[in-house]
Scaffold this motif. Structure first.
Motif, PDB file in Angstrom:
ATOM      1  N   ASP A   1       0.621  -1.297   0.013  1.00 56.90           N
ATOM      2  CA  ASP A   1      -0.041  -0.002   0.225  1.00 56.90           C
ATOM      3  C   ASP A   1       0.719   1.328   0.108  1.00 56.90           C
ATOM      4  O   ASP A   1       0.485   2.278  -0.802  1.00 56.90           O
ATOM      5  CB  ASP A   1      -1.017   0.026   1.006  1.00 56.90           C
ATOM      6  CG  ASP A   1      -1.951  -1.228   1.003  1.00 56.90           C
ATOM      7  OD1 ASP A   1      -2.388  -1.556   0.087  1.00 56.90           O
ATOM      8  OD2 ASP A   1      -2.814  -1.445   2.115  1.00 56.90           O
ATOM      9  N   ALA A   2       1.866   1.213   0.940  1.00 56.24           N
ATOM     10  CA  ALA A   2       2.759   2.325   0.760  1.00 56.24           C
ATOM     11  C   ALA A   2       3.673   3.047  -0.411  1.00 56.24           C
ATOM     12  O   ALA A   2       3.299   3.797  -1.061  1.00 56.24           O
ATOM     13  CB  ALA A   2       3.851   2.251   1.817  1.00 56.24           C
ATOM     14  N   SER A   3       3.849   1.617  -1.204  1.00 59.40           N
ATOM     15  CA  SER A   3       4.395   1.804  -2.361  1.00 59.40           C
ATOM     16  C   SER A   3       3.696   2.285  -3.527  1.00 59.40           C
ATOM     17  O   SER A   3       3.934   3.114  -4.136  1.00 59.40           O
ATOM     18  CB  SER A   3       5.264   0.558  -2.875  1.00 59.40           C
ATOM     19  OG  SER A   3       5.667   0.507  -4.055  1.00 59.40           O
ATOM     20  N   ARG A   4       2.357   1.830  -3.508  1.00 57.60           N
ATOM     21  CA  ARG A   4       1.473   2.201  -4.411  1.00 57.60           C
ATOM     22  C   ARG A   4       1.066   3.535  -4.317  1.00 57.60           C
ATOM     23  O   ARG A   4       0.917   4.457  -5.276  1.00 57.60           O
ATOM     24  CB  ARG A   4       0.217   1.302  -4.229  1.00 57.60           C
ATOM     25  CG  ARG A   4      -0.941   1.504  -5.413  1.00 57.60           C
ATOM     26  CD  ARG A   4      -2.210   0.728  -5.171  1.00 57.60           C
ATOM     27  NE  ARG A   4      -3.452   0.866  -6.309  1.00 57.60           N
ATOM     28  CZ  ARG A   4      -4.024   2.039  -6.169  1.00 57.60           C
ATOM     29  NH1 ARG A   4      -3.828   2.921  -5.278  1.00 57.60           N
ATOM     30  NH2 ARG A   4      -4.772   2.053  -7.147  1.00 57.60           N
TER      31      ARG A   4
ATOM     32  N   LEU B   1      -0.235   0.097 -12.595  1.00 56.03           N
ATOM     33  CA  LEU B   1       0.792  -0.370 -13.601  1.00 56.03           C
ATOM     34  C   LEU B   1       2.171  -0.326 -13.070  1.00 56.03           C
ATOM     35  O   LEU B   1       2.716  -1.179 -13.493  1.00 56.03           O
ATOM     36  CB  LEU B   1       0.684   0.668 -15.089  1.00 56.03           C
ATOM     37  CG  LEU B   1      -0.638   0.518 -15.765  1.00 56.03           C
ATOM     38  CD1 LEU B   1      -0.844   1.474 -16.669  1.00 56.03           C
ATOM     39  CD2 LEU B   1      -0.781  -0.949 -16.368  1.00 56.03           C
ATOM     40  N   ALA B   2       2.391   0.727 -12.478  1.00 55.20           N
ATOM     41  CA  ALA B   2       3.845   0.855 -11.961  1.00 55.20           C
ATOM     42  C   ALA B   2       4.198  -0.187 -10.846  1.00 55.20           C
ATOM     43  O   ALA B   2       5.232  -1.011 -10.801  1.00 55.20           O
ATOM     44  CB  ALA B   2       4.088   2.104 -11.239  1.00 55.20           C
ATOM     45  N   VAL B   3       3.229  -0.731 -10.232  1.00 58.66           N
ATOM     46  CA  VAL B   3       3.470  -1.797  -8.928  1.00 58.66           C
ATOM     47  C   VAL B   3       3.677  -3.165  -9.740  1.00 58.66           C
ATOM     48  O   VAL B   3       4.419  -3.868  -9.517  1.00 58.66           O
ATOM     49  CB  VAL B   3       2.134  -1.925  -8.069  1.00 58.66           C
ATOM     50  CG1 VAL B   3       2.359  -3.138  -7.425  1.00 58.66           C
ATOM     51  CG2 VAL B   3       2.289  -0.544  -7.371  1.00 58.66           C
ATOM     52  N   LYS B   4       2.826  -3.214 -10.889  1.00 55.77           N
ATOM     53  CA  LYS B   4       2.564  -4.558 -11.558  1.00 55.77           C
ATOM     54  C   LYS B   4       3.791  -4.794 -12.619  1.00 55.77           C
ATOM     55  O   LYS B   4       4.206  -5.990 -13.089  1.00 55.77           O
ATOM     56  CB  LYS B   4       1.206  -4.747 -12.115  1.00 55.77           C
ATOM     57  CG  LYS B   4       0.474  -5.062 -11.079  1.00 55.77           C
ATOM     58  CD  LYS B   4      -1.073  -5.198 -11.623  1.00 55.77           C
ATOM     59  CE  LYS B   4      -2.107  -5.161 -10.672  1.00 55.77           C
ATOM     60  NZ  LYS B   4      -3.356  -5.514 -11.310  1.00 55.77           N
ATOM     61  N   THR B   5       4.213  -3.808 -13.137  1.00 52.06           N
ATOM     62  CA  THR B   5       4.966  -4.034 -14.514  1.00 52.06           C
ATOM     63  C   THR B   5       6.604  -3.264 -14.434  1.00 52.06           C
ATOM     64  O   THR B   5       7.051  -2.869 -15.447  1.00 52.06           O
ATOM     65  CB  THR B   5       4.476  -3.382 -15.996  1.00 52.06           C
ATOM     66  OG1 THR B   5       3.962  -1.956 -15.477  1.00 52.06           O
ATOM     67  CG2 THR B   5       2.991  -3.900 -15.900  1.00 52.06           C
ATOM     68  N   LEU B   6       6.807  -3.170 -13.477  1.00 53.35           N
ATOM     69  CA  LEU B   6       8.348  -2.431 -13.273  1.00 53.35           C
ATOM     70  C   LEU B   6       9.383  -3.263 -13.788  1.00 53.35           C
ATOM     71  O   LEU B   6      10.282  -2.631 -14.558  1.00 53.35           O
ATOM     72  CB  LEU B   6       8.769  -2.531 -11.535  1.00 53.35           C
ATOM     73  CG  LEU B   6       8.039  -1.265 -10.966  1.00 53.35           C
ATOM     74  CD1 LEU B   6       8.801  -1.165  -9.589  1.00 53.35           C
ATOM     75  CD2 LEU B   6       8.630   0.117 -11.571  1.00 53.35           C
ATOM     76  N   THR B   7       9.514  -4.581 -13.962  1.00 53.26           N
ATOM     77  CA  THR B   7      10.409  -5.274 -14.549  1.00 53.26           C
ATOM     78  C   THR B   7      10.192  -6.539 -15.250  1.00 53.26           C
ATOM     79  O   THR B   7      10.929  -7.105 -15.805  1.00 53.26           O
ATOM     80  CB  THR B   7      11.670  -5.926 -13.370  1.00 53.26           C
ATOM     81  OG1 THR B   7      10.512  -6.700 -12.498  1.00 53.26           O
ATOM     82  CG2 THR B   7      12.078  -4.764 -12.666  1.00 53.26           C
TER      83      THR B   7
ATOM     84  N   ALA C   1       7.749  -3.574  -3.281  1.00 55.34           N
ATOM     85  CA  ALA C   1       6.930  -3.569  -2.190  1.00 55.34           C
ATOM     86  C   ALA C   1       6.240  -4.902  -2.356  1.00 55.34           C
ATOM     87  O   ALA C   1       5.930  -5.397  -1.180  1.00 55.34           O
ATOM     88  CB  ALA C   1       6.361  -2.433  -1.940  1.00 55.34           C
ATOM     89  N   ASP C   2       5.746  -5.183  -3.555  1.00 64.35           N
ATOM     90  CA  ASP C   2       5.016  -6.642  -3.725  1.00 64.35           C
ATOM     91  C   ASP C   2       5.635  -7.846  -3.813  1.00 64.35           C
ATOM     92  O   ASP C   2       5.194  -8.739  -4.080  1.00 64.35           O
ATOM     93  CB  ASP C   2       3.744  -6.226  -4.989  1.00 64.35           C
ATOM     94  CG  ASP C   2       4.546  -5.987  -6.109  1.00 64.35           C
ATOM     95  OD1 ASP C   2       5.797  -5.669  -6.278  1.00 64.35           O
ATOM     96  OD2 ASP C   2       3.715  -6.258  -7.009  1.00 64.35           O
TER      97      ASP C   2
END
Length: 449
Positions: free
Chosen positions: A258-261, A329-335, A424-425
């Motif tokens: 949650d903090a990262s999102r 999108l940022a949380v799920k697709t960084l790498t 974070a996830d």
């Protein structure tokens, strides 16, 4: 000068310096010693020499009455002044014993598995990934520089029989003071747990090998074949890998997610509000008192003048929803895509195979391992971890933190270094287990022997 690997190679540079100073009595190591790594080195040496001095379970990094008594017993046996203090005489005698010609030098064996594709006949498709073979080769490079005899199994070579055979062979040939380094990169999964060793999440974690999934019960059973005093280092770069070899309690990472999102969302809002600062002629700047047309969003992000539309009721909600979208999108697709495959269907299709395997293994998760295990996993059991190119995220972070062998800290320090680089996830987990002072291994250098 100290020569034994237990006082030079396994320990961190800070601990090596403390041992060197103790060897010069400047000052010696005694009760309430603050450098726990130095105490672990002394305790491990005493326990390895004679269980009558100290048992493996007593290795804890604390120098109290129990450790002082063990030192005194060693001093009496070797004709030293029995004062319970570790100085030049004690360290010199221990170093001579473990570095002498009569001592067997420690040996390390490592196996590195990378599975970019699997057997479609068992899984339904090849479940292709882009980076797992590269991960295995990278970890083999790290192991080789540490002095391990390395082997790599890639794709079709990475069958359950090959992996189990390698572990059993290592268990037969490794003795106290030796080490086994095992790394895996590929899909991770979970299957229903119907046995009497039911885990809190009602799932068994698995490694998706080429021909079938290797269940955590099988891995733990194989680890049970290693002798006392053998260091086993495990690295799992796969989804649901927090307890890929044994079920243990894991912390909740939802607050971190949650903090990262929230941070990603804040950055997205700030980015949208800063669009007027783009370097473009004044005549081309959009009127950002008006919302950008949906079909023109790509132009705006590319630095071109977007088309705007008249504000409508609820425009703030649109801005909020857009920020939410960017955050997700940022949380799920960084790498890269998650290294996850749903195991239930594979399990149901091949239920007879997996039930037979688990029946043969039996319930051993409550057994005590004789060896020491330090497991470093890419994610908690309820999390996924991404692949990448050329390396998966977790292996890349390990490689960066390792920095070609120059990392100066302990296992615990290394865990924190990799955690600071992680999403974070996908929260890396460091899990010690076994009978020979497993917790104390966290004060030693990662992967060392």
């Amino acid at each position: 000068m100290l020569r034994s690997n237990r006082f030079t190679t396994v320990v961190t540079p800070a601990t090596a310096d403390r041992l060197a100073r103790a060897h010069e009595n400047a000052p010696p190591i005694a009760r309430r010693e603050r450098n726990r790594g130095a105490v672990v080195a002394v305790q491990t040496a005493l326990a390895s020499l004679n269980n009558g001095y100290m048992s493996g379970a007593e290795i804890d990094g604390y120098f109290g009455n129990r450790t002082a008594a063990a030192v005194e017993a060693f001093q009496r046996d070797y004709g030293l002044i029995a004062d319970g203090i570790v100085g030049a005489q004690v360290l010199g005698q221990l170093d001579q014993i473990f570095a002498g010609d009569a001592a067997r030098p420690p040996h390390g064996v490592s196996l590195h598995i990378g599975v970019d594709r699997v057997d479609p006949g068992h899984y339904g498709s090849d479940l292709a990934l882009p980076s797992c073979v590269n991960d295995a080769r990278e970890m083999a490079t790290i192991a080789s520089r540490l002095g391990y005899d390395t082997a790599v199994l890639e794709n079709a070579q990475a069958t359950c029989s090959n992996v189990a055979g390698f572990l059993r062979n290592a268990a037969v040939n490794l003795f106290a003071g030796d080490a086994f380094f095992f790394t895996y990169s590929g899909h991770g999964s979970q299957v229903p747990n119907d046995g009497d060793d039911t885990e809190p999440d009602l799932r068994d974690e698995t490694l998706v090998l080429y021909d079938r999934m290797l269940v955590d019960d099988e891995i733990f059973s194989l680890l049970g074949e290693f002798r006392e005093g053998v260091r086993v280092h495990l690295v799992f770069d796969s989804c649901h890998s927090g307890t890929a070899f044994k079920q243990l309690a894991s912390p909740d990472a939802l607050d971190m997610i949650d903090a990262s999102r929230a941070a990603f969302r804040k950055d997205a809002e700030a980015g949208m509000k800063s669009l007027p600062d783009m370097h473009m002629p004044k005549s081309l700047e959009p009127d950002l008192t008006k919302p950008i047309a949906a079909k023109s969003l790509a132009k705006a992000l590319a630095g071109e003048r977007p088309r705007t539309v008249e504000p409508q009721e609820g425009a703030d909600d649109v801005m909020s929803q857009t920020a939410d979208l960017f955050a997700d999108l940022a949380v799920k697709t960084l790498t890269g895509t998650a290294k996850f495959v749903t195991g239930e269907q594979i399990y149901e299709t091949n239920k007879d195979v997996y039930d037979a395997v688990r029946a043969a293994v039996g319930s051993k998760e409550r057994d005590q391992l004789d060896c020491t295990v330090t497991a470093f996993s890419a994610a908690m059991d309820n999390q996924t971890t991404p692949a990448g190119n050329p390396l998966s995220l977790f292996t890349f972070n390990i490689s960066q933190a390792w920095s070609r062998g120059t990392f100066p800290g302990s296992y615990s320090d290394f865990h924190r270094a990799v955690l600071s680089r992680s999403r974070a996830d996908a929260t890396p987990q460091l899990t010690p287990d076994g009978s020979m002072g497993a917790e104390a291994r966290l004060y030693e250098r990662p992967f060392a022997f």
